[in-house]
Design an enzyme around this catalytic site. Structure first.
Site, PDB file in Angstrom:
ATOM      1  N   ASP A 101       0.845  -1.196   0.000  1.00 18.13           N
ATOM      2  CA  ASP A 101       0.000   0.000   0.000  1.00 18.13           C
ATOM      3  C   ASP A 101       0.881   1.247   0.000  1.00 18.13           C
ATOM      4  O   ASP A 101       2.045   1.190   0.429  1.00 18.13           O
ATOM      5  CB  ASP A 101      -0.863   0.047   1.267  1.00 18.13           C
TER       6      ASP A 101
HETATM    7  N1  URA Z   1      -1.115  -6.083   3.624  1.00 16.70           N
HETATM    8  C1  URA Z   1      -1.617  -4.827   3.700  1.00 16.70           C
HETATM    9  O1  URA Z   1      -2.655  -4.600   4.288  1.00 16.70           O
HETATM   10  N2  URA Z   1      -0.920  -3.842   3.123  1.00 16.70           N
HETATM   11  C2  URA Z   1       0.249  -4.035   2.490  1.00 16.70           C
HETATM   12  O2  URA Z   1       0.853  -3.077   1.973  1.00 16.70           O
HETATM   13  C3  URA Z   1       0.750  -5.347   2.413  1.00 16.70           C
HETATM   14  C4  URA Z   1       0.042  -6.356   3.003  1.00 16.70           C
END
Ligand code: URA
Length: 235
Positions: A101
């Protein structure tokens, strides 16, 4: 590999430009002029353009310490893309191995080898991804057991694969998962009533993020790291 593909991959030539230099007789293989792009280039062949040897661009495997605020997708967004952090040629061939993310930090792999990527991200290959999560509230006593049993996330048909939870401090936990559903780690903690305030990926399979790689810095992987991640070697 076909000669036209080799020329496009190893130079800045487009397909039509490659066709033109080929038909102009500017390309030789081991000293012989080759006019057809369909000709197959073998491993030890010397390909030259106007007498200059064209070195093949090999597949690339990169570890990046992703800083917050960077986007892994290529879609238009108000955030800069992770690829902008790399000072490397022919970036358009590269892709991220899964996604983090925008606000997630830590280990991100980047490559142009699609088969390698598949081995790392496909849940079938059971490759561990280790995240350090900072939470806004303490976890319930049942957290380990619930993650181990699998959590049915909203909108999903099947529960998550068993995940391993290690409490680091009252508001920090390390979670190891083997899949990569959308926002999986944040949604798993949310299912237990905890909001993730910071998320950092520490490790993928046997590969840990280098401690001396500053946020935004990257390096090429070593051959043994590449094969270990693909599950090809145990050296
Ligand atoms: N899980 C998440 O919620 N975000 C990420 O960036 C990676 C795994």
């Amino acid at each position: 590999m076909r000669l036209d593909k080799y020329l496009c991959e190893s130079t800045d030539l487009t397909r039509s430009q490659a066709r033109r230099v080929l038909s102009a007789g500017e390309i030789t293989i081991n000293g012989d002029v080759v006019l057809k792009g369909t000709h197959i280039v073998r491993e030890n062949d010397t390909v030259q353009w106007d007498g200059e040897t064209i070195e093949p661009v090999g597949l690339r495997y990169i570890m990046l310490n992703k800083p917050p605020g960077f986007e892994c997708t290529l879609r238009n967004s108000q955030h800069p893309q992770v690829m902008s952090l790399l000072d490397i040629e022919k970036k358009d061939r590269l892709h991220t191995v899964g996604r983090l993310d925008v606000e997630t930090t830590g280990l991100l792999l980047i490559t142009d080898d699609g088969q390698w990527t598949h081995k790392i991200i496909s849940p079938k290959h059971r490759c561990d991804k280790v995240y350090l999560a900072t939470l806004d509230s303490t976890l319930p006593d049942t957290a380990e057991a619930r993650f181990d049993a699998g959590i049915l996330l909203e909108g999903e048909e099947k529960p998550t694969l068993p995940a391993r939870l290690e409490r680091v401090s009252p508001l920090q936990a390390r979670l190891t998962i083997q899949e990569g559903k959308y926002h999986q780690v944040r949604r798993m903690f949310a299912a237990l009533g905890c909001h993730v305030t910071a998320l950092h990926r520490e490790q993928i399979g046997p590969l840990r993020l280098d401690a001396d790689l500053e946020p935004g810095e990257s390096r090429f992987l070593k051959p043994h790291e590449i094969s270990a991640l693909a599950g090809d070697s145990t050296d």
